[in-house]
Design a protein around this motif. Structure first.
Motif, PDB file in Angstrom:
ATOM      1  N   ARG A  12       0.991  -1.656  -5.807  1.00  0.00           N
ATOM      2  CA  ARG A  12       0.906  -0.195  -5.963  1.00  0.00           C
ATOM      3  C   ARG A  12       2.108   0.473  -5.305  1.00  0.00           C
ATOM      4  O   ARG A  12       3.046   0.848  -5.972  1.00  0.00           O
ATOM      5  CB  ARG A  12      -0.439   0.305  -5.377  1.00  0.00           C
ATOM      6  CG  ARG A  12      -0.857   1.658  -5.908  1.00  0.00           C
ATOM      7  CD  ARG A  12      -0.238   2.820  -5.176  1.00  0.00           C
ATOM      8  NE  ARG A  12      -0.574   2.834  -3.759  1.00  0.00           N
ATOM      9  CZ  ARG A  12       0.058   3.602  -2.872  1.00  0.00           C
ATOM     10  NH1 ARG A  12       1.039   4.392  -3.241  1.00  0.00           N
ATOM     11  NH2 ARG A  12      -0.272   3.559  -1.587  1.00  0.00           N
ATOM     12  N   ASP A  13       2.152   0.511  -3.975  1.00  0.00           N
ATOM     13  CA  ASP A  13       3.306   1.144  -3.320  1.00  0.00           C
ATOM     14  C   ASP A  13       4.562   0.323  -3.600  1.00  0.00           C
ATOM     15  O   ASP A  13       5.645   0.873  -3.834  1.00  0.00           O
ATOM     16  CB  ASP A  13       3.063   1.243  -1.805  1.00  0.00           C
ATOM     17  CG  ASP A  13       3.495   2.591  -1.233  1.00  0.00           C
ATOM     18  OD1 ASP A  13       4.407   3.183  -1.814  1.00  0.00           O
ATOM     19  OD2 ASP A  13       2.943   3.021  -0.211  1.00  0.00           O
ATOM     20  N   LEU A  72      -5.916   3.144  -6.255  1.00  0.00           N
ATOM     21  CA  LEU A  72      -5.644   4.439  -5.624  1.00  0.00           C
ATOM     22  C   LEU A  72      -6.086   5.589  -6.522  1.00  0.00           C
ATOM     23  O   LEU A  72      -6.068   5.470  -7.749  1.00  0.00           O
ATOM     24  CB  LEU A  72      -4.140   4.545  -5.350  1.00  0.00           C
ATOM     25  CG  LEU A  72      -3.666   5.769  -4.572  1.00  0.00           C
ATOM     26  CD1 LEU A  72      -4.149   5.735  -3.129  1.00  0.00           C
ATOM     27  CD2 LEU A  72      -2.134   5.862  -4.586  1.00  0.00           C
ATOM     28  N   HIS A  96      -9.634   3.772  -2.979  1.00  0.00           N
ATOM     29  CA  HIS A  96      -8.705   4.318  -1.987  1.00  0.00           C
ATOM     30  C   HIS A  96      -8.350   5.732  -2.450  1.00  0.00           C
ATOM     31  O   HIS A  96      -7.589   5.906  -3.396  1.00  0.00           O
ATOM     32  CB  HIS A  96      -7.455   3.433  -1.912  1.00  0.00           C
ATOM     33  CG  HIS A  96      -6.436   3.929  -0.927  1.00  0.00           C
ATOM     34  ND1 HIS A  96      -5.168   3.388  -0.849  1.00  0.00           N
ATOM     35  CD2 HIS A  96      -6.495   4.900   0.026  1.00  0.00           C
ATOM     36  CE1 HIS A  96      -4.491   4.015   0.102  1.00  0.00           C
ATOM     37  NE2 HIS A  96      -5.270   4.935   0.646  1.00  0.00           N
ATOM     38  N   PHE A  98      -7.001   9.690  -1.557  1.00  0.00           N
ATOM     39  CA  PHE A  98      -6.163  10.339  -0.538  1.00  0.00           C
ATOM     40  C   PHE A  98      -5.914  11.807  -0.843  1.00  0.00           C
ATOM     41  O   PHE A  98      -6.008  12.252  -1.983  1.00  0.00           O
ATOM     42  CB  PHE A  98      -4.818   9.615  -0.409  1.00  0.00           C
ATOM     43  CG  PHE A  98      -3.852   9.896  -1.538  1.00  0.00           C
ATOM     44  CD1 PHE A  98      -3.946   9.227  -2.740  1.00  0.00           C
ATOM     45  CD2 PHE A  98      -2.845  10.845  -1.385  1.00  0.00           C
ATOM     46  CE1 PHE A  98      -3.055   9.494  -3.784  1.00  0.00           C
ATOM     47  CE2 PHE A  98      -1.949  11.115  -2.411  1.00  0.00           C
ATOM     48  CZ  PHE A  98      -2.059  10.433  -3.613  1.00  0.00           C
ATOM     49  N   SER A 138      -7.445   8.255   2.841  1.00  0.00           N
ATOM     50  CA  SER A 138      -6.124   8.338   3.476  1.00  0.00           C
ATOM     51  C   SER A 138      -5.690   9.781   3.644  1.00  0.00           C
ATOM     52  O   SER A 138      -5.830  10.594   2.720  1.00  0.00           O
ATOM     53  CB  SER A 138      -5.058   7.650   2.613  1.00  0.00           C
ATOM     54  OG  SER A 138      -5.078   6.274   2.813  1.00  0.00           O
ATOM     55  N   GLU A 140      -2.602  11.586   3.632  1.00  0.00           N
ATOM     56  CA  GLU A 140      -1.175  11.423   3.329  1.00  0.00           C
ATOM     57  C   GLU A 140      -0.332  12.247   4.309  1.00  0.00           C
ATOM     58  O   GLU A 140      -0.684  13.371   4.648  1.00  0.00           O
ATOM     59  CB  GLU A 140      -0.898  11.862   1.878  1.00  0.00           C
ATOM     60  CG  GLU A 140       0.504  11.497   1.432  1.00  0.00           C
ATOM     61  CD  GLU A 140       0.883  12.138   0.106  1.00  0.00           C
ATOM     62  OE1 GLU A 140       0.195  13.061  -0.349  1.00  0.00           O
ATOM     63  OE2 GLU A 140       1.914  11.716  -0.470  1.00  0.00           O
ATOM     64  N   ASP A 141       0.764  11.680   4.757  1.00  0.00           N
ATOM     65  CA  ASP A 141       1.661  12.319   5.736  1.00  0.00           C
ATOM     66  C   ASP A 141       0.948  12.587   7.066  1.00  0.00           C
ATOM     67  O   ASP A 141       1.247  13.556   7.772  1.00  0.00           O
ATOM     68  CB  ASP A 141       2.265  13.613   5.158  1.00  0.00           C
ATOM     69  CG  ASP A 141       3.632  13.941   5.770  1.00  0.00           C
ATOM     70  OD1 ASP A 141       4.226  13.058   6.426  1.00  0.00           O
ATOM     71  OD2 ASP A 141       4.098  15.082   5.603  1.00  0.00           O
ATOM     72  N   ASN A 166      -7.279   5.679   6.764  1.00  0.00           N
ATOM     73  CA  ASN A 166      -5.892   5.234   6.784  1.00  0.00           C
ATOM     74  C   ASN A 166      -4.986   6.401   7.171  1.00  0.00           C
ATOM     75  O   ASN A 166      -5.146   7.505   6.650  1.00  0.00           O
ATOM     76  CB  ASN A 166      -5.543   4.711   5.383  1.00  0.00           C
ATOM     77  CG  ASN A 166      -4.142   4.162   5.315  1.00  0.00           C
ATOM     78  OD1 ASN A 166      -3.669   3.502   6.233  1.00  0.00           O
ATOM     79  ND2 ASN A 166      -3.450   4.435   4.211  1.00  0.00           N
ATOM     80  N   PRO A 168      -1.276   7.194   7.070  1.00  0.00           N
ATOM     81  CA  PRO A 168       0.073   6.775   6.674  1.00  0.00           C
ATOM     82  C   PRO A 168       1.193   7.555   7.360  1.00  0.00           C
ATOM     83  O   PRO A 168       1.064   8.751   7.606  1.00  0.00           O
ATOM     84  CB  PRO A 168       0.114   7.062   5.166  1.00  0.00           C
ATOM     85  CG  PRO A 168      -1.281   7.323   4.755  1.00  0.00           C
ATOM     86  CD  PRO A 168      -1.997   7.828   5.956  1.00  0.00           C
ATOM     87  N   THR A 170       3.947   8.469   5.841  1.00  0.00           N
ATOM     88  CA  THR A 170       4.427   8.553   4.461  1.00  0.00           C
ATOM     89  C   THR A 170       5.945   8.601   4.346  1.00  0.00           C
ATOM     90  O   THR A 170       6.521   8.061   3.416  1.00  0.00           O
ATOM     91  CB  THR A 170       3.788   9.799   3.801  1.00  0.00           C
ATOM     92  OG1 THR A 170       2.372   9.660   3.926  1.00  0.00           O
ATOM     93  CG2 THR A 170       4.156   9.961   2.353  1.00  0.00           C
ATOM     94  N   HIS A 201      -0.308   2.536   7.788  1.00  0.00           N
ATOM     95  CA  HIS A 201       0.453   2.363   6.546  1.00  0.00           C
ATOM     96  C   HIS A 201       1.823   2.990   6.804  1.00  0.00           C
ATOM     97  O   HIS A 201       1.966   4.209   6.753  1.00  0.00           O
ATOM     98  CB  HIS A 201      -0.315   3.087   5.423  1.00  0.00           C
ATOM     99  CG  HIS A 201       0.406   3.168   4.110  1.00  0.00           C
ATOM    100  ND1 HIS A 201      -0.090   2.619   2.958  1.00  0.00           N
ATOM    101  CD2 HIS A 201       1.574   3.770   3.743  1.00  0.00           C
ATOM    102  CE1 HIS A 201       0.713   2.859   1.946  1.00  0.00           C
ATOM    103  NE2 HIS A 201       1.734   3.570   2.399  1.00  0.00           N
ATOM    104  N   HIS A 203       6.034   3.497   6.400  1.00  0.00           N
ATOM    105  CA  HIS A 203       7.238   3.351   5.570  1.00  0.00           C
ATOM    106  C   HIS A 203       8.453   3.137   6.475  1.00  0.00           C
ATOM    107  O   HIS A 203       8.427   3.433   7.662  1.00  0.00           O
ATOM    108  CB  HIS A 203       7.384   4.560   4.645  1.00  0.00           C
ATOM    109  CG  HIS A 203       6.476   4.443   3.448  1.00  0.00           C
ATOM    110  ND1 HIS A 203       6.883   3.883   2.273  1.00  0.00           N
ATOM    111  CD2 HIS A 203       5.166   4.766   3.273  1.00  0.00           C
ATOM    112  CE1 HIS A 203       5.870   3.888   1.403  1.00  0.00           C
ATOM    113  NE2 HIS A 203       4.802   4.414   1.996  1.00  0.00           N
TER     114      HIS A 203
HETATM  115  O1  KIV Z   1       2.654   6.547   1.920  1.00  0.00           O
HETATM  116  C1  KIV Z   1       1.581   7.088   1.627  1.00  0.00           C
HETATM  117  O2  KIV Z   1       1.197   8.131   2.148  1.00  0.00           O
HETATM  118  C2  KIV Z   1       0.773   6.453   0.604  1.00  0.00           C
HETATM  119  C3  KIV Z   1      -0.614   6.985   0.449  1.00  0.00           C
HETATM  120  C4  KIV Z   1      -0.913   7.323  -0.960  1.00  0.00           C
HETATM  121  C5  KIV Z   1      -1.596   6.027   1.015  1.00  0.00           C
HETATM  122  O3  KIV Z   1       1.187   5.509  -0.016  1.00  0.00           O
END
Ligand code: KIV
Ligand code: ZN
Length: 515
Positions: A12-13, A72, A96, A98, A138, A140-141, A166, A168, A170, A201, A203
């Motif tokens: 997915r990601d 997702l 999942h 978000f 989740s 997000e951010d 979760n 993240p 992001t 999660h 990045h």
């Molecule tokens: O990075 C992120 O925020 C995501 C979410 C959709 C879980 O991939």
């Protein structure tokens, strides 16, 4: 020792990496390998995103038995419904869902007030819980969100039925100290936090995704989200293999472990690299070609005397084996079948027959066939196009330092007719591509072209990876052959066939034909 759940989001990601577009067969192949690796959860895709995503998530949910499969969804009922349709055939359907929680995202992207976001998050978790036995939510951010707002919304979504929360990073912004503080604070502040598993999660925009994930584990995260080789949006996600091996090698420090079969790591990394076309750098930790190479004399001397002098990870821990059995021209079907199985493949009789034939023809040209060669033949078979609309039948190239390179190509078109054409180019590859384009009769823009040899040696197989734009769609393609020009032609045709297969969804179930 604490057990940390590994949530793999390569499909997915990871698939959101620029230039990566895996087809149905490739996604299934990666999911089967992730299952062998023993990941706890496979995020197979975003079912509402496209028909292709929906079908592959559905097929993965229905076939994978060891790992739990998730998909997702945004906080939108229609998307939750699509995810349910895709995932309901799985052993343990898991959603999942978000929504963004940072002021930047709420104001500029969602255009919602914090209270509206809470209401929406709670409603979607409650809606999802009417169908899914397991729901992960989740924020997000999360790492740029107001921590007290996070605490408020988390308490409410746990009450609504979310079992995994979760958080993240992001945009890959947080530091280790900040993420440790965030997890600690939420664990101490949210009254019902014990009813949920906290997940991280991260990045890799600032190169800190793995260390941030490990810092979150230190502060109580019970789940890490990551991808094989760290692929993903922009600079990618936290790399699964680095987190897993760090937890193993430094369990004295983290006091936590995963349930992974670590010696499947190298194979999983090679498979993902091959199918996505994203090359693993030689110096990449754990899975890079140089990860276990000792160059300096002092280091070599030390390792020979006692490997722990300079080696903290043994190659066999992650499945890098030094003594590979090599096959050759005289190897029989039985030895070949054993080799395929030792590489982790369950080949059907039909696949075995085809790959054995390809192996024999390769063995006529190449003295020693290594694991890498067989792996290349097998992945090519498993990830073949559903339908070969175009096929190369014959290829001839005339090149001389003082001549204009000229190619002549004979191809089968989608109507089954044999077409012959010739064209020139500034180099041999361009001549081949100009000729194929002439046969196809439409522009095929070449956006990327990469070539590598699968093993060392002059007789090594060549593997070509291309990215093209054709009929307004982008696609990648791969081709493997003894000859670089043949591999180039195959990769180009493979990418055109992928676009055509995608356009014709659902695909006609015709038999695969091999070049
Ligand atoms: O990075 C992120 O925020 C995501 C979410 C959709 C879980 O991939
Ligand atoms: Zn992400």
């Amino acid at each position: 020792m604490r057990k940390i759940n590994v949530f793999d989001t390569t499909l997915r990601d990871g698939e959101q990496s620029p230039g990566v577009n895996l087809n149905f067969e490739e996604k299934l192949q990666i999911a089967a390998q992730l299952d062998r690796l023993g990941v706890d959860i496979i995020e197979a895709g975003f079912p509402a995103a496209s028909e292709g995503d929906f079908q592959s998530v559905k097929a993965i949910a229905e076939t994978v038995k060891g790992s739990s499969v998730t998909g997702l969804s945004r906080s939108v009922k229609k998307e939750i419904d699509a995810a349910w349709e895709a995932l309901k055939g799985g052993e343990e359907p898991r959603l999942h869902v978000f929504i963004a929680t940072s002021p930047i995202h709420m104001t500029h992207k969602l255009r919602m007030t914090p209270d509206q976001v809470i209401e929406n998050a709670v409603d979607s978790v409650k809606y999802a819980k009417q169908r899914f036995p397991r729901v992960q939510w989740s924020a997000e951010d999360a790492c740029r969100s107001d921590i007290d707002f996070l605490a408020r919304i988390i308490e409410k979504v746990i009450d609504a039925g979310a079992e995994v929360i979760n958080l993240p990073d992001t945009v890959g912004y947080i530091t280790q100290e900040e993420i440790r503080h965030m997890f600690t604070y939420l664990r101490e502040t949210v009254p019902n936090i014990d009813k949920a598993i906290l997940s991280t999660h991260c990045h890799d925009d600032l190169g800190m995704a793995v260390s941030n994930s490990l810092a979150a584990v230190e502060a109580g995260a019970g789940q890490v989200e990551c991808t094989i080789n760290g692929i993903g949006e922009r600079a990618g996600n936290a790399s699964l293999e680095e987190i897993a091996v760090a937890l193993k090698i430094r369990n004295d420090f983290y006091n936590a472990e995963t349930g992974l079969t670590l010696n499947e790591i190298k194979r999983t990394s090679s498979l993902v690299s091959k199918l996505t076309g994203m090359v693993v750098p030689n110096n990449k930790a754990v899975v890079g070609d140089n990860a276990f190479a000792h160059e300096s004399g002092i280091h070599q001397d030390g390792v020979l005397k006692e490997s722990s002098t300079y080696e903290i990870i043994t190659p066999d821990l992650v499945g890098v084996s030094a003594n590979r059995m090599v096959l050759g021209k005289l190897s029989g079907r039985h030895a070949f079948k054993e080799k395929i199985e030792s590489l982790g493949y369950n080949a059907t009789e039909e696949e075995l027959n085809k790959v054995f034939k390809a192996f024999k023809s390769l063995a006529d040209k190449k003295k020693e066939i290594t694991d890498e060669d067989i792996f290349a033949l097998m992945t090519e078979e498993k990830a073949g196009e559903a339908v070969k609309y175009y096929e190369v039948e014959a290829l001839q190239v005339n090149y001389g330092t003082n001549n204009i390179p000229t190619a002549a190509v004979t191809m089968l078109n989608p109507e089954g007719e044999t077409i012959q054409e010739a064209a020139t180019g500034s180099g041999s590859v361009e001549a081949v591509y100009n000729t194929i384009e002439r046969i196809i009769g439409k522009e095929v823009k070449l956006k990327d072209y990469r070539i590598q040899s699968i093993t060392g040696g002059r007789d090594a197989l060549a593997e070509v990876y291309v990215q093209i734009e054709y009929e307004g769609e982008e696609a990648s393609g791969r081709g493997t052959a003894n000859d670089v020009l043949e591999a180039s032609a195959r990769a180009y045709i493979n990418s055109v066939n992928r676009v055509l297969n995608r356009k014709k969804w659902p695909r006609p179930k015709t038999e695969k034909i091999h070049v």
